[in-house]
Design a protein around this motif. Structure first.
Motif: not given
Length: 144
Positions: A64-85
Protein backbone atom coordinates in the motif's frame (compact mmCIF):
# COMPACT_ATOMS: atom_id res chain seq x y z
CA UNK A 1 -11.73 31.11 44.76
CA UNK A 2 -13.15 28.24 42.69
CA UNK A 3 -16.67 28.35 41.41
CA UNK A 4 -18.85 25.30 40.96
CA UNK A 5 -20.35 24.63 37.56
CA UNK A 6 -23.37 22.50 37.06
CA UNK A 7 -22.73 18.96 35.77
CA UNK A 8 -24.84 19.76 32.70
CA UNK A 9 -22.67 22.79 31.79
CA UNK A 10 -19.48 20.76 32.30
CA UNK A 11 -20.81 17.98 30.05
CA UNK A 12 -21.75 20.51 27.33
CA UNK A 13 -18.29 22.07 27.48
CA UNK A 14 -16.66 18.64 27.23
CA UNK A 15 -18.81 17.62 24.25
CA UNK A 16 -18.05 20.94 22.54
CA UNK A 17 -14.32 20.44 23.01
CA UNK A 18 -14.47 16.90 21.59
CA UNK A 19 -16.43 18.08 18.54
CA UNK A 20 -13.99 20.94 17.94
CA UNK A 21 -10.98 18.64 18.16
CA UNK A 22 -12.62 16.06 15.90
CA UNK A 23 -13.30 18.69 13.25
CA UNK A 24 -9.64 19.73 13.27
CA UNK A 25 -8.47 16.23 12.40
CA UNK A 26 -11.06 15.39 9.77
CA UNK A 27 -10.57 18.16 7.25
CA UNK A 28 -9.54 16.73 3.89
CA UNK A 29 -6.26 18.00 2.53
CA UNK A 30 -6.04 19.39 -0.99
CA UNK A 31 -5.61 16.69 -3.60
CA UNK A 32 -7.22 13.96 -1.58
CA UNK A 33 -10.16 11.79 -2.32
CA UNK A 34 -12.44 11.28 0.67
CA UNK A 35 -13.03 7.69 -0.52
CA UNK A 36 -9.37 6.68 -0.06
CA UNK A 37 -6.95 6.74 2.82
CA UNK A 38 -4.11 8.18 0.76
CA UNK A 39 -3.31 11.84 1.15
CA UNK A 40 -1.34 14.32 -0.83
CA UNK A 41 2.06 14.92 0.71
CA UNK A 42 3.48 18.42 1.22
CA UNK A 43 5.27 19.85 -1.82
CA UNK A 44 8.70 19.64 -0.21
CA UNK A 45 10.05 16.10 -0.22
CA UNK A 46 11.10 14.83 3.19
CA UNK A 47 13.97 12.99 1.45
CA UNK A 48 13.08 9.32 1.93
CA UNK A 49 15.05 6.97 -0.31
CA UNK A 50 13.81 6.54 -3.87
CA UNK A 51 13.30 2.91 -4.87
CA UNK A 52 14.62 2.07 -8.33
CA UNK A 53 11.75 1.51 -10.77
CA UNK A 54 12.25 -1.83 -12.56
CA UNK A 55 10.25 -4.53 -14.30
CA UNK A 56 12.58 -7.43 -13.43
CA UNK A 57 12.04 -7.66 -9.67
CA UNK A 58 12.29 -10.96 -7.82
CA UNK A 59 9.11 -11.97 -5.97
CA UNK A 60 7.32 -8.58 -6.24
CA UNK A 61 4.37 -8.00 -3.93
CA UNK A 62 1.74 -5.27 -3.84
CA UNK A 63 2.37 -2.79 -1.04
CA UNK A 64 0.00 0.00 0.00
CA UNK A 65 1.11 3.54 -0.63
CA UNK A 66 0.16 6.27 1.84
CA UNK A 67 0.79 9.68 0.32
CA UNK A 68 1.51 11.20 -3.04
CA UNK A 69 2.75 14.46 -4.49
CA UNK A 70 3.07 15.79 -8.01
CA UNK A 71 6.73 16.21 -8.95
CA UNK A 72 5.67 17.74 -12.25
CA UNK A 73 2.62 17.50 -14.52
CA UNK A 74 3.44 13.92 -15.60
CA UNK A 75 5.27 12.50 -12.57
CA UNK A 76 3.91 11.46 -9.18
CA UNK A 77 5.93 10.50 -6.13
CA UNK A 78 4.14 7.97 -3.90
CA UNK A 79 5.33 6.98 -0.42
CA UNK A 80 5.60 3.30 0.54
CA UNK A 81 7.26 1.22 3.22
CA UNK A 82 9.96 -1.08 1.85
CA UNK A 83 13.42 -2.41 2.54
CA UNK A 84 16.72 -0.69 1.74
CA UNK A 85 17.02 0.82 -1.75
CA UNK A 86 20.18 -1.18 -2.48
CA UNK A 87 18.16 -4.42 -2.20
CA UNK A 88 14.59 -3.50 -3.18
CA UNK A 89 12.95 -1.89 -6.16
CA UNK A 90 9.45 -0.95 -7.22
CA UNK A 91 7.19 -1.63 -10.16
CA UNK A 92 4.34 0.91 -10.34
CA UNK A 93 1.17 0.16 -12.30
CA UNK A 94 -1.01 3.05 -13.47
CA UNK A 95 -4.54 3.14 -14.86
CA UNK A 96 -5.54 6.56 -16.16
CA UNK A 97 -8.96 7.94 -17.06
CA UNK A 98 -10.30 11.44 -17.62
CA UNK A 99 -11.36 11.68 -13.96
CA UNK A 100 -8.70 9.73 -12.07
CA UNK A 101 -5.21 8.28 -11.93
CA UNK A 102 -5.13 4.94 -10.13
CA UNK A 103 -1.80 3.64 -8.84
CA UNK A 104 -0.66 0.26 -7.51
CA UNK A 105 2.93 -0.40 -6.45
CA UNK A 106 4.70 -3.74 -6.27
CA UNK A 107 7.96 -3.99 -4.31
CA UNK A 108 10.45 -6.81 -4.74
CA UNK A 109 14.11 -7.71 -4.57
CA UNK A 110 16.47 -6.34 -7.17
CA UNK A 111 17.92 -9.19 -9.28
CA UNK A 112 21.47 -8.73 -7.92
CA UNK A 113 20.12 -8.80 -4.33
CA UNK A 114 18.21 -12.07 -4.66
CA UNK A 115 21.22 -14.14 -3.56
CA UNK A 116 22.57 -11.83 -0.87
CA UNK A 117 21.43 -10.96 2.63
CA UNK A 118 19.42 -7.78 2.86
CA UNK A 119 18.66 -5.95 6.06
CA UNK A 120 15.17 -6.79 7.31
CA UNK A 121 14.18 -3.24 8.13
CA UNK A 122 11.19 -1.20 7.06
CA UNK A 123 12.03 2.20 5.64
CA UNK A 124 9.89 4.98 4.23
CA UNK A 125 10.66 5.14 0.52
CA UNK A 126 9.30 6.94 -2.51
CA UNK A 127 8.46 5.60 -5.95
CA UNK A 128 8.36 7.80 -9.03
CA UNK A 129 5.30 7.09 -11.15
CA UNK A 130 5.20 8.32 -14.76
CA UNK A 131 1.84 9.37 -16.23
CA UNK A 132 0.83 9.18 -19.89
CA UNK A 133 -1.06 12.48 -19.66
CA UNK A 134 -0.76 15.52 -17.39
CA UNK A 135 -2.37 15.06 -13.96
CA UNK A 136 -4.41 18.27 -14.15
CA UNK A 137 -7.42 18.08 -11.82
CA UNK A 138 -7.71 14.29 -11.82
CA UNK A 139 -7.95 12.46 -8.50
CA UNK A 140 -5.16 10.10 -7.43
CA UNK A 141 -6.50 6.83 -6.06
CA UNK A 142 -5.42 3.32 -5.19
CA UNK A 143 -5.68 0.81 -8.03
CA UNK A 144 -7.41 -2.29 -6.71
Amino acid sequence: MLTRRSPRLAALLLVGAVIALSACGSAAEPGTDDDTTATQAPNASSSPGALPVRNDLVDPRVVPWRTWRAVDDRTLEVTVTAGPTDCYGAEPEVAESEAAVRVRVRVGLLPHAAEKECAAIALESVVLVQLAAPLGTRKVEHLT
